[in-house]
Scaffold this motif. Structure first.
Motif, PDB file in Angstrom:
ATOM      1  N   HIS A 119      54.162 -41.119  57.047  1.00 14.78           N
ATOM      2  CA  HIS A 119      52.966 -41.282  55.891  1.00 14.78           C
ATOM      3  C   HIS A 119      53.011 -42.098  54.528  1.00 14.78           C
ATOM      4  O   HIS A 119      51.326 -42.541  54.782  1.00 14.78           O
ATOM      5  CB  HIS A 119      52.580 -39.578  55.699  1.00 14.78           C
ATOM      6  CG  HIS A 119      50.887 -39.570  54.927  1.00 14.78           C
ATOM      7  ND1 HIS A 119      49.361 -39.925  55.241  1.00 14.78           N
ATOM      8  CD2 HIS A 119      51.249 -39.491  53.935  1.00 14.78           C
ATOM      9  CE1 HIS A 119      49.225 -39.541  54.893  1.00 14.78           C
ATOM     10  NE2 HIS A 119      49.703 -38.691  53.186  1.00 14.78           N
ATOM     11  N   ASN A 120      53.057 -41.966  53.548  1.00 10.75           N
ATOM     12  CA  ASN A 120      53.453 -42.017  52.660  1.00 10.75           C
ATOM     13  C   ASN A 120      53.729 -44.088  52.192  1.00 10.75           C
ATOM     14  O   ASN A 120      52.936 -44.698  52.429  1.00 10.75           O
ATOM     15  CB  ASN A 120      54.158 -42.050  51.634  1.00 10.75           C
ATOM     16  CG  ASN A 120      54.440 -40.210  51.801  1.00 10.75           C
ATOM     17  OD1 ASN A 120      52.810 -39.643  50.823  1.00 10.75           O
ATOM     18  ND2 ASN A 120      55.499 -39.945  50.794  1.00 10.75           N
ATOM     19  N   LEU A 121      54.313 -44.497  53.179  1.00 11.30           N
ATOM     20  CA  LEU A 121      54.432 -45.835  53.905  1.00 11.30           C
ATOM     21  C   LEU A 121      53.438 -46.402  54.289  1.00 11.30           C
ATOM     22  O   LEU A 121      52.842 -47.291  53.969  1.00 11.30           O
ATOM     23  CB  LEU A 121      55.708 -46.105  54.850  1.00 11.30           C
ATOM     24  CG  LEU A 121      56.636 -46.352  54.741  1.00 11.30           C
ATOM     25  CD1 LEU A 121      58.278 -45.866  55.670  1.00 11.30           C
ATOM     26  CD2 LEU A 121      57.297 -47.032  53.297  1.00 11.30           C
ATOM     27  N   ARG A 122      52.131 -45.632  55.707  1.00  9.94           N
ATOM     28  CA  ARG A 122      51.073 -46.198  55.667  1.00  9.94           C
ATOM     29  C   ARG A 122      50.536 -46.364  54.711  1.00  9.94           C
ATOM     30  O   ARG A 122      49.272 -46.461  54.585  1.00  9.94           O
ATOM     31  CB  ARG A 122      50.678 -44.806  57.303  1.00  9.94           C
ATOM     32  CG  ARG A 122      51.395 -45.611  57.901  1.00  9.94           C
ATOM     33  CD  ARG A 122      51.135 -45.009  59.311  1.00  9.94           C
ATOM     34  NE  ARG A 122      51.779 -45.100  60.944  1.00  9.94           N
ATOM     35  CZ  ARG A 122      52.690 -45.043  61.018  1.00  9.94           C
ATOM     36  NH1 ARG A 122      53.934 -44.308  60.107  1.00  9.94           N
ATOM     37  NH2 ARG A 122      52.733 -45.738  61.983  1.00  9.94           N
ATOM     38  N   LEU A 123      50.261 -45.098  53.773  1.00 11.84           N
ATOM     39  CA  LEU A 123      48.995 -44.603  52.926  1.00 11.84           C
ATOM     40  C   LEU A 123      49.826 -46.113  51.734  1.00 11.84           C
ATOM     41  O   LEU A 123      48.079 -46.651  51.465  1.00 11.84           O
ATOM     42  CB  LEU A 123      49.762 -43.542  52.090  1.00 11.84           C
ATOM     43  CG  LEU A 123      48.679 -43.319  50.906  1.00 11.84           C
ATOM     44  CD1 LEU A 123      47.479 -42.886  51.333  1.00 11.84           C
ATOM     45  CD2 LEU A 123      49.265 -42.087  49.990  1.00 11.84           C
ATOM     46  N   VAL A 124      51.136 -46.330  51.158  1.00  4.76           N
ATOM     47  CA  VAL A 124      50.784 -47.810  50.877  1.00  4.76           C
ATOM     48  C   VAL A 124      50.504 -49.021  51.479  1.00  4.76           C
ATOM     49  O   VAL A 124      49.795 -49.670  50.093  1.00  4.76           O
ATOM     50  CB  VAL A 124      52.571 -47.827  50.415  1.00  4.76           C
ATOM     51  CG1 VAL A 124      52.717 -48.792  49.362  1.00  4.76           C
ATOM     52  CG2 VAL A 124      53.184 -46.526  49.693  1.00  4.76           C
ATOM     53  N   LEU A 125      50.325 -49.121  52.506  1.00  7.27           N
ATOM     54  CA  LEU A 125      50.191 -49.945  53.358  1.00  7.27           C
ATOM     55  C   LEU A 125      48.726 -50.194  53.208  1.00  7.27           C
ATOM     56  O   LEU A 125      48.102 -50.885  53.024  1.00  7.27           O
ATOM     57  CB  LEU A 125      50.482 -50.112  54.696  1.00  7.27           C
ATOM     58  CG  LEU A 125      51.748 -51.132  54.991  1.00  7.27           C
ATOM     59  CD1 LEU A 125      52.099 -50.758  55.930  1.00  7.27           C
ATOM     60  CD2 LEU A 125      51.800 -52.041  54.377  1.00  7.27           C
ATOM     61  N   SER A 126      48.309 -49.014  53.416  1.00  5.00           N
ATOM     62  CA  SER A 126      46.067 -49.067  53.698  1.00  5.00           C
ATOM     63  C   SER A 126      45.914 -49.235  51.872  1.00  5.00           C
ATOM     64  O   SER A 126      44.706 -49.631  51.479  1.00  5.00           O
ATOM     65  CB  SER A 126      45.777 -47.429  53.761  1.00  5.00           C
ATOM     66  OG  SER A 126      46.569 -47.007  55.424  1.00  5.00           O
ATOM     67  N   GLU A 127      46.707 -48.909  50.798  1.00  2.23           N
ATOM     68  CA  GLU A 127      45.864 -48.869  49.522  1.00  2.23           C
ATOM     69  C   GLU A 127      45.959 -50.567  48.950  1.00  2.23           C
ATOM     70  O   GLU A 127      45.301 -51.219  48.401  1.00  2.23           O
ATOM     71  CB  GLU A 127      47.389 -48.333  48.451  1.00  2.23           C
ATOM     72  CG  GLU A 127      46.841 -46.677  48.828  1.00  2.23           C
ATOM     73  CD  GLU A 127      45.267 -46.559  48.142  1.00  2.23           C
ATOM     74  OE1 GLU A 127      45.118 -46.835  46.964  1.00  2.23           O
ATOM     75  OE2 GLU A 127      44.366 -45.515  48.874  1.00  2.23           O
TER      76      GLU A 127
END
Length: 413
Positions: A14-22
């Motif tokens: 989840h956090n890896l995707r969150l970083v990409l999204s940001e």
């Protein structure tokens, strides 16, 4: 309010995707900025960023100006990180686009096309997909998915539909997935355009807005708390079937005086047909029309009151931050629609402070549907595994496709 991350190890995916999204959603963002926006520790963000750099998903850019302490490097999505394909299928043509993860257009093509069955459509679009990957030297394993825009059979323009066309968009999406083993998504033009504006366009800082799409019919993409609202049958936003005149002409749906009969490219084509004494076609209605053509402007002025009713209904139902106006129309047409419709009727959108006008024009309306089609898999891939974007017909999982790209990094416990 940006989504929050968690420092628990088992939520690394989840956090890896969150970083990409940001990084996708913000210009000139650094590690420290991401930590501040997500609530994750700086050390956690640094670890995640290093993994994404190792997986060739990110690159580091220039140093960020300003701020105290050690200068921070700007983080950017790698141009070779991942890709997505968008396809729009209309009655007389097919358009295809390849974009990268940041939404940059890599390649586009359009062909004239006629078809009858699902198999006819597959025979047209499958080689188009493979050709564009070959011509751009794109690794098919890095394609997160294919987004398809095609009206449902009973939603297609009745007066111009070909009676023997039996092609079913859902079947086409499923068949293409089976042929190419790439996740496929089917969505409405308005919803796709709303997603494109939200993820990569002018609405990146909005959570609740409406994309009002003027095409052969009038439709709306409803972004509610950062998610597309589809309703029970994934057809929410059919604002063109709002009855605005009980004594009006009978609509194709059977009701009298629907908004489609007053403000849509179909109604404009019908009006011009009466003036020109020749068949009108909503799919190429602007071909011989010059900017600010007085016949069109005069017609819009006559329809403005009905358009105001539609705007009033959307505002009172959804209380959006703004309504973004787009469609298969040139800029001057959209600007004229807004101009002749002012002042808008009173609604709850007048309450409180406003940072934006109630109705604005999409800055790149001519690109949003095609770009939106390709955005569908990206939006799904960046979601959580159990809460990724779901379209009205989805085959395969872009989330898993992105997981494969990230390899063992995303699966670490």
């Amino acid at each position: 309010m940006p989504p929050k991350g968690t420092n628990l190890e088992q939520t690394k995916a989840h956090n890896l995707r969150l970083v990409l999204s940001e990084i996708l959603s913000n210009d000139e963002i650094s590690r420290a900025d991401i930590a501040k926006r997500t609530g994750l520790t700086r050390q956690t963000i640094s670890n995640l960023v290093e993994k994404l750099l190792d997986a060739s998903m990110l690159v580091e850019g220039k140093y960020k100006k300003g701020g105290a302490g050690k200068p921070s490097r700007i983080l950017q999505i790698s141009s070779a990180a991942a890709f997505s394909i968008g396809i729009r299928i209309e009655l007389n043509k097919i358009a295809l686009s390849l974009i990268d993860l940041s939404g940059n257009l890599i390649h586009s093509t359009q062909i004239s096309a006629t078809y009858t069955t699902d198999e006819d459509v597959i025979r047209l679009i499958e080689p188009l997909c493979l050709d564009v990957l070959r011509e751009t030297n794109t690794d098919i394993r890095r394609v997160l998915g294919i987004g398809i825009i095609m009206a449902e059979k009973d939603d297609r323009n009745h007066r111009h539909a070909i009676s023997d066309v039996t092609a079913d968009p859902k079947n086409i999406a499923e068949l293409l997935y089976k042929e190419l083993d790439i996740p496929t998504f089917l969505e409405t033009a308005a919803a796709a355009a709303a997603l494109a504006e939200f993820l990569q366009g002018s609405a990146r800082n909005f959570r609740n807005f409406i994309y009002l799409f003027i095409g052969p019919d009038l439709s709306a993409g409803l972004m509610v708390d950062g998610k597309i609202y589809g309703g029970r049958s994934a057809r929410a936003g059919s604002i063109g079937h709002l009855v605005v005149n009980i004594n009006g002409p009978i609509c194709a749906c059977g009701n009298p005086g629907c908004l489609n009969g007053y403000i849509s490219l179909e109604s404009m084509a019908s009006h011009l047909q009466k003036l020109n004494k020749k068949p009108g076609n909503p799919y190429d209605v602007f071909t011989d029309i010059q900017p600010n053509d007085q016949k069109v402007v005069s017609w819009l002025e006559q329809q403005a009151e009905y358009f105001r009713i539609g705007i009033n209904s959307l505002e009172n139902l959804y209380d959006p931050e703004t309504i973004i106006l787009g469609g298969d129309c040139p800029d001057w047409f959209l600007e004229t629609v807004i101009r002749v419709s002012r002042p808008f009727m009173r609604s709850i959108s007048e309450k409180g402070d406003r940072d934006l006008p109630r109705v604005i024009k999409s800055p790149h309306a001519d690109q949003m549907v095609q770009k939106g089609a390709a955005t569908l898999p990206i939006h799904a891939a960046l979601g959580e595994e159990n809460a990724a974007y779901k379209s009205q017909a989805q085959f395969g999982a872009s989330f898993n496709r992105l997981s494969e790209l990230l390899g063992h990094y995303i699966n670490e416990k």
